[in-house]
Design a protein around this motif. Structure first.
Motif, mmCIF file in Angstrom:
data_model
loop_
_atom_site.group_PDB
_atom_site.id
_atom_site.type_symbol
_atom_site.label_atom_id
_atom_site.label_comp_id
_atom_site.label_asym_id
_atom_site.label_seq_id
_atom_site.Cartn_x
_atom_site.Cartn_y
_atom_site.Cartn_z
ATOM 1 N N ASP A 3 0.733 -1.209 -0.183
ATOM 2 C CA ASP A 3 0.020 0.026 0.014
ATOM 3 C C ASP A 3 0.728 1.268 0.192
ATOM 4 O OD1 ASP A 3 -2.314 -1.554 0.074
ATOM 5 O OD2 ASP A 3 -2.536 -1.274 2.232
ATOM 6 N N GLU A 4 1.955 1.099 0.817
ATOM 7 C CA GLU A 4 2.881 2.235 1.047
ATOM 8 C C GLU A 4 3.427 2.430 -0.375
ATOM 9 O OE1 GLU A 4 6.916 3.082 2.847
ATOM 10 O OE2 GLU A 4 5.590 2.911 4.352
ATOM 11 N N SER A 5 4.168 1.341 -1.066
ATOM 12 C CA SER A 5 4.753 1.482 -2.308
ATOM 13 C C SER A 5 4.081 1.995 -3.301
ATOM 14 C CB SER A 5 5.422 0.179 -2.689
ATOM 15 O OG SER A 5 6.080 -0.453 -1.546
ATOM 16 N N ASN A 6 2.910 1.418 -3.493
ATOM 17 C CA ASN A 6 1.922 2.024 -4.637
ATOM 18 C C ASN A 6 0.869 3.239 -4.117
ATOM 19 O OD1 ASN A 6 3.214 -0.027 -6.221
ATOM 20 N ND2 ASN A 6 1.886 -1.705 -5.452
ATOM 21 N N ALA A 42 10.376 1.034 -8.693
ATOM 22 C CA ALA A 42 11.534 0.478 -8.158
ATOM 23 C C ALA A 42 11.878 -0.391 -9.726
ATOM 24 C CB ALA A 42 11.048 -0.542 -7.151
ATOM 25 N N SER A 43 13.229 -0.229 -9.525
ATOM 26 C CA SER A 43 13.809 -1.246 -10.608
ATOM 27 C C SER A 43 13.922 -2.434 -10.236
ATOM 28 C CB SER A 43 15.024 -0.461 -11.203
ATOM 29 O OG SER A 43 15.635 -1.303 -12.246
ATOM 30 N N GLY A 51 12.593 4.100 -7.018
ATOM 31 C CA GLY A 51 11.442 4.801 -6.726
ATOM 32 C C GLY A 51 10.800 3.506 -5.708
ATOM 33 N N ARG A 52 9.617 4.021 -5.410
ATOM 34 C CA ARG A 52 8.776 3.112 -4.400
ATOM 35 C C ARG A 52 7.736 2.266 -5.018
ATOM 36 N NH1 ARG A 52 9.109 4.910 1.247
ATOM 37 N NH2 ARG A 52 10.700 6.481 1.286
ATOM 38 N N ALA A 53 7.157 2.541 -6.046
ATOM 39 C CA ALA A 53 6.253 2.050 -6.612
ATOM 40 C C ALA A 53 6.717 0.677 -7.200
ATOM 41 C CB ALA A 53 5.552 2.747 -7.602
ATOM 42 N N GLU A 54 5.736 -0.334 -7.545
ATOM 43 C CA GLU A 54 6.010 -1.594 -7.993
ATOM 44 C C GLU A 54 6.101 -1.464 -9.548
ATOM 45 O OE1 GLU A 54 2.852 -4.341 -6.886
ATOM 46 O OE2 GLU A 54 3.495 -4.316 -4.867
ATOM 47 N N ASN A 56 5.461 -2.908 -12.119
ATOM 48 C CA ASN A 56 4.032 -2.986 -13.005
ATOM 49 C C ASN A 56 3.299 -1.767 -13.227
ATOM 50 O OD1 ASN A 56 3.180 -3.257 -10.478
ATOM 51 N ND2 ASN A 56 1.746 -4.623 -10.872
ATOM 52 N N LEU A 57 3.505 -0.827 -12.412
ATOM 53 C CA LEU A 57 2.901 0.269 -12.539
ATOM 54 C C LEU A 57 3.618 1.465 -13.517
ATOM 55 C CD1 LEU A 57 1.825 1.091 -8.927
ATOM 56 C CD2 LEU A 57 0.444 0.026 -10.682
ATOM 57 N N GLU A 58 4.629 0.835 -14.105
ATOM 58 C CA GLU A 58 5.404 1.970 -14.899
ATOM 59 C C GLU A 58 4.479 2.559 -16.046
ATOM 60 O OE1 GLU A 58 8.461 4.273 -15.806
ATOM 61 O OE2 GLU A 58 8.694 2.765 -14.414
ATOM 62 N N GLU A 59 3.654 1.949 -16.624
ATOM 63 C CA GLU A 59 2.953 2.555 -17.683
ATOM 64 C C GLU A 59 1.928 3.494 -17.454
ATOM 65 O OE1 GLU A 59 0.632 -0.567 -20.210
ATOM 66 O OE2 GLU A 59 2.427 -1.941 -20.406
ATOM 67 N N SER A 60 1.455 3.240 -15.842
ATOM 68 C CA SER A 60 0.432 4.404 -15.519
ATOM 69 C C SER A 60 1.132 5.803 -15.027
ATOM 70 C CB SER A 60 -0.158 3.834 -14.485
ATOM 71 O OG SER A 60 -0.999 2.655 -15.027
ATOM 72 N N MET A 61 2.610 5.466 -14.570
ATOM 73 C CA MET A 61 3.016 6.608 -13.907
ATOM 74 C C MET A 61 3.072 7.988 -14.617
ATOM 75 S SD MET A 61 4.319 6.572 -10.856
ATOM 76 C CE MET A 61 4.627 4.722 -10.645
#
Length: 122
Positions: A3-6, A42-43, A51-54, A56-61
């Motif tokens: 939850d925090e990461s995303n 995150a790579s 970064g903090r987000a997973e 798989n969210l790269e497309e939405s960033m």
């Protein structure tokens, strides 16, 4: 914690956007504008922290970044979850992303906390 990461995914919930993420800590070294940490992934190919987000969210960033930027530039506060103008004011003051001024001010405030009385000014 996922939850925090995303945290940026919450922008899709329709409850309002954030305009920035500020790290505030009693130790000045831990104070900074960390918005970019929450708006980057995150790579999975690197051991370095990116970064903090997973991943798989790269497309939405890109869309998440646009939401945050447009929310900062909106002068009524209606787009924020808390209905505040804090992000707008900080943006107008030229202290958000790309400018180290806000990190400097946060670090200076943390350094001064407890060092001087509230009535003392610099």
């Amino acid at each position: 914690n996922t939850d925090e990461s995303n945290f940026c995914c919450r922008l899709d919930e329709g409850i309002g956007a954030f305009t920035g993420v500020l790290g505030i800590h009693p130790e000045s070294d831990f104070c900074a504008d960390i918005t970019s940490d929450y708006l980057s992934c995150a790579s999975s190919e690197s051991d370095s922290y990116t970064g903090r987000a997973e991943a798989n969210l790269e497309e939405s960033m890109g869309q998440y970044k646009k939401v945050v930027i447009s929310t900062r530039q909106e002068n009524s506060g209606d787009l924020t979850q808390a209905k505040t103008l804090n992000g707008f004011v900080i943006e107008r003051g030229g202290m958000f992303e790309g400018d180290e001024q806000i990190s400097y001010e946060l670090m200076k405030a943390a350094f001064d906390f407890g060092v001087r009385g509230w009535w003392e000014i610099d």
